[in-house]
Motif scaffolding. Structure first.
Motif, mmCIF file in Angstrom:
data_model
loop_
_atom_site.group_PDB
_atom_site.id
_atom_site.type_symbol
_atom_site.label_atom_id
_atom_site.label_comp_id
_atom_site.label_asym_id
_atom_site.label_seq_id
_atom_site.Cartn_x
_atom_site.Cartn_y
_atom_site.Cartn_z
ATOM 1 N N UNK A 43 -2.925 16.149 -1.238
ATOM 2 C CA UNK A 43 -4.338 16.415 -0.941
ATOM 3 C C UNK A 43 -5.107 15.252 -1.559
ATOM 4 N N UNK A 44 -5.792 14.467 -0.720
ATOM 5 C CA UNK A 44 -6.485 13.268 -1.186
ATOM 6 C C UNK A 44 -7.949 13.335 -0.792
ATOM 7 N N UNK A 56 0.840 -1.199 0.000
ATOM 8 C CA UNK A 56 0.000 0.000 0.000
ATOM 9 C C UNK A 56 0.877 1.251 0.000
ATOM 10 N N UNK A 57 1.937 1.238 0.782
ATOM 11 C CA UNK A 57 2.855 2.381 0.828
ATOM 12 C C UNK A 57 3.578 2.551 -0.507
ATOM 13 N N UNK A 58 3.972 1.441 -1.132
ATOM 14 C CA UNK A 58 4.641 1.525 -2.447
ATOM 15 C C UNK A 58 3.688 2.069 -3.502
ATOM 16 N N UNK A 59 2.427 1.639 -3.463
ATOM 17 C CA UNK A 59 1.451 2.150 -4.425
ATOM 18 C C UNK A 59 1.253 3.648 -4.224
ATOM 19 N N UNK A 60 1.159 4.091 -2.975
ATOM 20 C CA UNK A 60 0.998 5.521 -2.702
ATOM 21 C C UNK A 60 2.182 6.311 -3.254
ATOM 22 N N UNK A 61 3.388 5.821 -3.018
ATOM 23 C CA UNK A 61 4.584 6.515 -3.507
ATOM 24 C C UNK A 61 4.594 6.561 -5.028
ATOM 25 N N UNK A 68 -8.640 -1.716 5.199
ATOM 26 C CA UNK A 68 -7.474 -1.108 5.853
ATOM 27 C C UNK A 68 -6.324 -0.829 4.890
ATOM 28 N N UNK A 69 -6.197 -1.620 3.837
ATOM 29 C CA UNK A 69 -5.112 -1.401 2.877
ATOM 30 C C UNK A 69 -5.399 -0.208 1.973
ATOM 31 N N UNK A 70 -6.641 -0.025 1.570
ATOM 32 C CA UNK A 70 -7.001 1.170 0.803
ATOM 33 C C UNK A 70 -6.805 2.396 1.696
ATOM 34 N N UNK A 71 -7.210 2.286 2.959
ATOM 35 C CA UNK A 71 -6.995 3.385 3.911
ATOM 36 C C UNK A 71 -5.511 3.695 4.061
ATOM 37 N N UNK A 72 -4.662 2.668 4.027
ATOM 38 C CA UNK A 72 -3.214 2.871 4.148
ATOM 39 C C UNK A 72 -2.659 3.609 2.937
ATOM 40 N N UNK A 73 -3.170 3.319 1.741
ATOM 41 C CA UNK A 73 -2.757 4.067 0.546
ATOM 42 C C UNK A 73 -3.066 5.550 0.749
ATOM 43 N N UNK A 74 -4.274 5.846 1.197
ATOM 44 C CA UNK A 74 -4.695 7.232 1.413
ATOM 45 C C UNK A 74 -3.838 7.884 2.498
ATOM 46 N N UNK A 75 -3.636 7.183 3.607
ATOM 47 C CA UNK A 75 -2.850 7.739 4.716
ATOM 48 C C UNK A 75 -1.413 8.015 4.288
#
Length: 147
Positions: free
Chosen positions: A121-122, A43-48, A106-113
């Motif tokens: 801004x999300x 999730x963190x890698x996808x966000x980055x 929780x994983x989608x929430x982790x991407x957003x967080x």
């Protein structure tokens, strides 16, 4: 994790007739799907990857391409279990590969967080709701990301 990402001029998501998330671009709309063995690290890698994806005109930044992080562009992130639908057999998709809500949410929430930790801004939809998504695709640019 899998995401379908579109560069947009604007996008919004409505639940029961009420707008719950909207961006007025340029920005990215990310439809995010989760499978059973995905992890918070993914999730963190996808966000980055979303934050740094270079799909915008960066002429004002002195570079040929720019990312949301370069421009401060907003993102609209919406959960979408159908990204793991399997249509190889028959006419009815199989959803076996899609993670159930208690795993996926929780994983989608982790991407957003993580995007927010990075400075983004999300805006979001509502997990599990019947959502109506409206967008103006800019380009058109649509990409599929997997981490």
């Amino acid at each position: 994790m899998r995401a379908v990402v579109q560069r947009v001029s604007r996008a919004d998501v409505t639940v029961e007739g009420q707008v719950v998330g909207a961006i007025d671009g340029p920005g990215l709309l990310a439809l995010v799907g989760v499978t059973h063995d995905d992890t918070p690290e993914q999730a963190k890698r996808l966000a980055a990857k979303l934050w740094g994806l270079r799909v915008f005109d960066g002429a004002t930044q002195g570079a040929p391409e720019a990312s949301c992080s370069d421009l401060g562009a907003p993102l609209l992130v919406i959960s979408q279990f159908t990204l793991y639908g399997d249509t190889r057999k028959g006419r009815r998709p199989s959803w076996i590969a899609a993670a159930p809500g208690p795993v996926a949410e929780p994983l989608v929430d982790e991407v957003v967080a993580e995007l927010r930790r990075l400075g983004a801004h999300v805006e979001t939809g509502v997990f599990g709701a019947d959502m109506k998504v409206s967008l103006l695709n800019d380009g058109p640019i649509t990409l599929i990301l997997e981490v």
